[in-house]
Write a protein that holds these residues in place. Structure first.
Motif: not given
Length: 319
Positions: A15-19, A139-140, A204-205
């Motif tokens: 979640l930290r990476n996605v945010a 998510a990746t 990617q996002s």
């Protein structure tokens, strides 16, 4: 959404990476997109994002894998070539700007779809998931991807900081900038190249299809709140970052909600609320101000009485 879940954005690895990745995309897209909106090139982000697709496919064929660095570089190079082709069409033909953008968007995206279909029907087993770049797969995102996004964001935002005066002048009055000695076409090409960098961050996002919204929507929302360029850039970056983090949290809280489309929904809600309720340009405030002006005019007429008409000389007995 509880406070504990909100704090998990700082502790949970995924979640930290996605945010963080979504926030970096929102900040960079918001700042670069503001200049595109001011220069009336809102379709530019859409064209560049779609033009990145064949570069992703070619990078996969050359590298033989899905390493994010190579795919982003391939997508960025393809989008940059499309931007140069668009500028060449505008300079040497009589096509209008929207026609040139539409032509590049359709041709590059069509080539990209054909390339992806060719790859998916091939024998390379690692091709699965390559089509996720159409709508993004946040998510990746891993820590290495976030670091790469941070480097690209620092490059784009640092360039804006150093050349803020030139970008401001070319965006508002390119003819006056030319009289002062600024090379307006070169500065414009640099702004277009920075839009390519923003597209690379968002591949990617949110993917190539939805990336245009992250360039246009934060700037349109911020434009409703201020007439000052500096405040416009800050507000646009804040709206973009808020939508990125909120979209990541909402998609993590509910099952089967993809992050990229949710981020776009959040920034669209911010834009609609700004269009309705912003004090400077909001539609609701304009209606209220118009009603107040009409009421003031009616009250003034009632106080002053009906307008006096001049009596004709014949009616007063004049010969």
């Amino acid at each position: 959404m509880s406070l504990e879940f909100f704090l998990s954005a700082f502790t949970d690895y995924t979640l930290r990476n996605v945010a963080l990745g979504s926030a970096l995309l929102g900040i960079t897209g918001g700042v670069i997109g503001a200049f595109a909106v001011l220069r009336r090139q809102s379709l530019l982000g859409d064209a560049l994002a779609h033009a990145a697709l064949p570069g992703i496919g070619l990078a996969f064929l050359v590298s033989g894998g899905k390493a994010p660095l190579w795919l982003l570089l391939g997508g960025g190079l393809s989008a940059w070539l499309a931007a140069l082709a668009m500028l060449g069409v505008l300079r040497y033909t009589r096509l209008s700007e929207d026609a040139a953008l539409g032509t590049m968007l359709a041709s590059f995206f069509g080539f990209g779809i054909a390339l992806l279909t060719f790859i998916q029907n091939g024998s390379n087993a690692s091709q699965s998931g390559l089509d996720k770049f159409l709508f993004g797969q946040a998510a990746t995102i891993v820590a290495a991807d976030v670091r790469l996004m941070a480097v690209l964001a620092a490059l784009a935002l640092g360039t804006v900081t150093l050349l803020f005066k030139e970008f401001k002048l070319v965006s508002f009055d390119p003819a006056y900038a030319a009289t002062l000695g600024f090379r307006s076409p070169l500065v414009g090409a640099l702004l277009t190249s920075l839009a390519v960098v923003a597209v690379m961050i968002g591949l990617q996002s949110v993917g190539v299809v939805l990336m245009a919204a992250m360039l246009v929507a934060p700037a349109v929302a911020a434009r409703q709140w201020t007439d000052h360029l500096g405040k416009l850039l800050l507000l646009s970056a804040a709206f973009g970052a808020a939508s990125g983090v909120t979209g990541a949290l909402v998609s993590a809280a509910a099952a089967n909600l993809p992050t990229g489309p949710v981020v776009i929904v959040v920034i669209s809600v911010i834009m609609i609320l700004s269009l309705l309720f912003a004090p400077l340009r909001g539609l609701l405030w304009e209606r209220v101000a118009s009603a107040r002006r009409d009421r003031g005019l009616r009250d003034g007429r009632l106080r002053d009485g009906p307008p006096q008409t001049q009596t004709p000389d014949r009616a007063r007995g004049a010969p």
